[in-house]
Design a protein around this motif. Structure first.
Motif, mmCIF file in Angstrom:
data_model
loop_
_atom_site.group_PDB
_atom_site.id
_atom_site.type_symbol
_atom_site.label_atom_id
_atom_site.label_comp_id
_atom_site.label_asym_id
_atom_site.label_seq_id
_atom_site.Cartn_x
_atom_site.Cartn_y
_atom_site.Cartn_z
ATOM 1 N N ARG A 173 0.811 -1.210 0.000
ATOM 2 C CA ARG A 173 0.000 0.000 0.000
ATOM 3 C C ARG A 173 0.850 1.269 0.000
ATOM 4 O O ARG A 173 0.727 2.123 0.859
ATOM 5 C CB ARG A 173 -0.949 0.013 1.196
ATOM 6 N N GLY A 174 1.712 1.369 -0.963
ATOM 7 C CA GLY A 174 2.562 2.548 -1.034
ATOM 8 C C GLY A 174 1.942 3.663 -1.828
ATOM 9 O O GLY A 174 0.934 3.482 -2.515
ATOM 10 N N GLY A 175 2.551 4.811 -1.704
ATOM 11 C CA GLY A 175 2.105 5.967 -2.461
ATOM 12 C C GLY A 175 3.289 6.837 -2.829
ATOM 13 O O GLY A 175 4.361 6.733 -2.220
ATOM 14 N N PRO A 176 3.116 7.668 -3.809
ATOM 15 C CA PRO A 176 4.251 8.446 -4.314
ATOM 16 C C PRO A 176 4.537 9.694 -3.490
ATOM 17 O O PRO A 176 3.670 10.209 -2.790
ATOM 18 C CB PRO A 176 3.793 8.828 -5.720
ATOM 19 N N ARG A 177 5.734 10.145 -3.625
ATOM 20 C CA ARG A 177 6.123 11.460 -3.126
ATOM 21 C C ARG A 177 6.629 12.249 -4.320
ATOM 22 O O ARG A 177 7.232 11.694 -5.238
ATOM 23 C CB ARG A 177 7.233 11.360 -2.092
ATOM 24 N N ALA A 178 6.389 13.522 -4.289
ATOM 25 C CA ALA A 178 6.915 14.373 -5.359
ATOM 26 C C ALA A 178 8.432 14.476 -5.206
ATOM 27 O O ALA A 178 8.982 14.240 -4.124
ATOM 28 C CB ALA A 178 6.280 15.756 -5.277
ATOM 29 N N ALA A 179 9.068 14.822 -6.295
ATOM 30 C CA ALA A 179 10.519 15.008 -6.246
ATOM 31 C C ALA A 179 10.847 16.134 -5.266
ATOM 32 O O ALA A 179 10.063 17.071 -5.105
ATOM 33 C CB ALA A 179 11.039 15.355 -7.640
ATOM 34 N N PRO A 180 11.977 16.047 -4.580
ATOM 35 C CA PRO A 180 12.334 17.116 -3.642
ATOM 36 C C PRO A 180 12.708 18.398 -4.387
ATOM 37 O O PRO A 180 13.219 18.336 -5.511
ATOM 38 C CB PRO A 180 13.536 16.532 -2.899
#
Lengths: 400, 366
Positions: A173-180
């Motif tokens: 159940r993962g989700g994305p993070r935006a690029a730093p």
């Protein structure tokens, strides 16, 4: 109408990608699930749905995703069934995509993986037939090779995705993070190829300025035998802005231009490369909600290379860029991916592929995960003509 | 745990050198021993096919051979030495005595009857003009593969070119490296009136490459003829083994001041870069080109891509000539063909391509 369903899936995924909100936190959750069709069964009780008992989102968290996998209202498949499903996903799944999903009862997922794999197989066959049938004629290399490689980019990941579903790995159940917004990185790379065994300390930095991303990197042989430096610029065409925080949809499309210089003293060789490519990341939940947390990357482009040899001689050449990756988000902390890269001019080169040696690029795995606050680690292993392993420590700016 | 790590490292090392065993196998070619006789061919330039009962049979990979034969008392006597794939005018000499060829054989089969006493003997096989620096011509071709049953048509065209001394090959003689293909290859060579010296290609690797090495000779070798060096290296799996590169460095040094023709199957870097019909690592391909530049190589000949491409790599004239008949490239305007390379090693001789290369012409078969 059924025969158009495969196209519909591709179109749905593409449209969903194109329609990905520029700032996901400001947009409502996507409602890209196609309406039930007359020839499809009614939604089951265990179809993904927003969970009523979810806690309210924090201010810095994106809204719950409409396609988050809800706990099943029916008993989970038994361990034996999972084992059988994974086996089915491998064989006959290697030929018949979706076999594993079918065994665990995910018939719609199975159908869509079958269609995705069929599209990939068709693209691979068309591209391969054009290259093979013409005997490698220059008139057919472009776009036949990128079509074939990108077809592989649907065919192979659809297999992995089936094994993923069959194994019940959706529970990750993962989700994305935006690029730093910015990052710096220190790394060490180990290289082992037919002629060399080297340790290459490296450093890299990126900064995002709106849609424009800039990056620079350097890789030096600890023994002083080689030096590599590169710069790149990326233009984000679609996708979430680089906030560094969790985002609703990690799908993105960007163009990338890069230049690299490499000098190898023992080889008496200096390589200068300029390249341009287009990179697409699409989340597979747009294909089927059960594939939430998985993503696919496809990229292609071309470049030019100037090689400087001994005694001032030099050549100009062209390079073809084509790669694909299949990956999964590791919670909200990071991601991992398996990839194929068709280029031969990097450290890894192409695989020794027995009868196909020379025509095949490299394969690899990469993972990145936040470890504490802004700190993250990155690891990569790429296998081609060489084995190239990298471990990196990153400091990432932006929202955590 | 440590043992597992070491095993993993060893496996990793093996993975990056897929042809190291093949390179080592090359070293075994060119020597043979029986209970009372020992034969060594200098440079491994011939495969020893038979050594028994006063009979020695070789398959030559060069126009000039130097043999060392050591015999015990029981092996002394009249020996029949048969050298296949020899130049049509080759003469065998030993201790200042020249031996005439026995009649009745095809032009490329040289058979001699030589009295040999117990002890060591140095024998030399060469055409009479082998050391004279004067112009000569050779043919070059690659990629026969599925066209093996009809390659006699190409050989017939080669036979029509006057004054060719031998053919040099860039590999892919067979489609699968099957024994019956090698049998057919050897039968087809009987239609060729000059010898055929060749390395191997990726298609010879479909089966045990010892089928080639044990029968036709090394895949990596160099010979010199009339003041020109010819270097053949095995790139059948899209790269050079470091051991082969080490040999190559020595050969480049040996031939630094000579006109030098370099042959291998795979182009180090595909001139149409997007295709990648070349070494599996572009960097290693360019590493090889840099070595060839530094070694003063004058002409590079490749196969693998079934067409004709004339270009330069690192400023060295280069030809890809995959016209032996294997599935041809479409839309390139050429099918079966071979090259004729004219060499002018004498100082002051006209060499428009430089470095003793007087010219390269394309001869179409179809």
């Amino acid at each position: 109408m059924r025969r158009w369903h495969a196209l519909e899936i591709v179109a749905t995924a593409a449209l969903a990608t194109l329609a990905a909100p520029r700032d996901a936190r400001a947009e409502p959750p996507p409602t890209d699930e196609p309406a039930p069709r007359a020839d499809e069964p009614a939604p089951r009780a265990d179809e993904p749905a927003p969970r009523a008992d979810e806690p309210a989102p924090r201010a810095d968290e994106p809204a719950p995703r409409a396609d988050e996998i809800a706990p099943r209202s029916r008993p989970a498949p038994s361990t034996l069934r999972r084992v059988v499903a994974v086996g089915a996903a491998i064989v006959p799944g290697v030929l018949v995509r979706g076999a594993g999903s079918y065994v665990v009862g995910e018939r719609r997922t199975a159908k869509r993986l079958l269609e995705l794999g069929a599209i990939g197989l068709a693209a691979g066959a068309i591209g391969g037939a054009a290259v093979g049938g013409s005997g490698g004629s220059p008139y057919f290399i472009w776009p036949a090779v990128p079509v074939a490689v990108l077809g592989g980019g649907l065919l192979v990941p659809s297999w992995f995705a089936d094994i993923w579903v069959a194994a019940g790995a959706e529970r990750v159940r993962g989700g994305p993070r935006a690029a730093p917004p910015w990052s710096i990185e220190l790394s060490t790379t180990g290289l082992r190829d037919p002629y060399r065994a080297r340790v290459l300390p490296g450093a890299a930095a990126t900064v995002e300025l709106g849609r424009l991303g800039l990056g620079a990197s350097a890789l030096l042989d600890a023994g002083g035998a080689s030096r590599t430096g590169g710069v790149e610029a990326r233009w984000r065409i679609l996708g979430a802005p680089a906030t560094g925080g969790p985002t609703e949809d990690g799908s993105r499309l960007y163009a990338r231009a890069a230049a690299r210089y490499h000098h190898d003293d023992p080889d008496d060789l200096a390589l200068a490369t300029a390249e341009l490519e287009v990179v697409l990341r699409g989340e597979l939940r747009h294909v089927d909600p059960r594939l939430a947390g998985l993503f696919l990357e496809l990229a292609t482009g071309a470049g030019v290379e100037r090689a400087g040899y001994a005694r001032g001689a030099h050549d100009l050449g062209a390079i073809l860029l084509a790669r694909f990756a299949w990956g999964a988000y590791l919670g909200r902390r990071g991601e991992a991916a398996l990839f194929y890269d068709h280029r031969r001019d990097d450290l890894a080169g192409g695989l020794y592929a027995w009868r196909a040696s020379g025509f095949v690029g490299s394969v690899g795995a990469r993972a990145q995960a936040a470890i504490a606050g802004p700190w993250a680690v990155r690891g990569e292993l790429q296998v081609g003509n060489a084995w190239v392993g990298t471990l990196a420590l990153c400091y990432q700016g932006g929202t955590r | 745990m440590r043992a597992a790590a070491l095993a993993a490292l060893a496996a990793c090392a093996a993975c990056v050198r897929p042809s190291d065993q093949r390179a080592l196998d090359d070293l075994g070619v060119g020597s043979a021993r029986s209970s009372d006789a020992d034969v060594q061919v200098a440079g491994g330039l011939a495969a020893v096919r038979a050594l028994a009962d006063h009979q020695l049979e070789l398959w030559s990979q060069a126009p000039v051979l130097d043999l060392r034969i050591s015999l015990l008392d029981t092996a002394a006597g009249d020996w029949t030495i048969t050298i296949r794939n020899a130049t049509t005018d080759a003469v065998l000499s030993a201790a200042g005595t020249a031996y005439a060829r026995e009649p009745g054989e095809r032009p490329t089969v040289a058979r001699f009857r030589v009295p040999l006493s117990a002890g060591d003997h140095e024998l030399h096989l060469a055409p009479p003009d082998a050391d004279r620096l004067e112009s000569f011509k050779v043919a070059a071709m690659a990629d026969i593969q599925t066209a093996l049953p009809v390659v006699h048509e190409v050989f017939a065209k080669i036979n029509e070119v006057p004054d060719l001394r031998f053919v040099i090959g860039m590999g892919d003689l067979t489609e699968r490296g099957y024994l019956d293909e090698y049998d057919l290859y050897e039968r087809q060579l009987e239609t060729l009136s000059i010898p055929f010296y060749t390395t191997i290609g990726n298609h010879e690797l479909w089966s045990d490459p010892m089928r080639f090495l044990g029968r036709f000779g090394r895949a990596n070798f160099q010979f010199q003829f009339k003041g020109v060096a010819f270097t053949f290296v095995d790139s059948g799996d899209a790269g050079l083994d470091p051991l082969v590169e080490e040999w190559l460095d020595g050969w480049l040094a040996d031939a630094r001041d000579l006109p030098h023709v370099f042959l291998t199957h795979m182009p180090p870097v595909d001139p149409f870069g997007l295709r990648y019909g070349s070494f599996r690592s572009t960097r290693d391909g360019r590493r090889l080109i840099s070595r060839l530049v530094d070694g003063n190589v004058d002409l590079t000949l490749y196969g693998h891509i079934h067409t004709l491409v004339e270009y330069e790599n690192g400023g060295i004239p280069a030809y890809i000539s995959g016209g032996g008949g294997a599935a041809p490239m479409r839309f390139d305007g050429i099918d079966r063909h071979f090259l004729v390379v004219e060499l002018a090693p004498a100082a002051g001789a006209p060499a428009p391509l430089g470095g003793g290369i007087a010219g390269v012409t394309v001869h179409r078969v179809d």
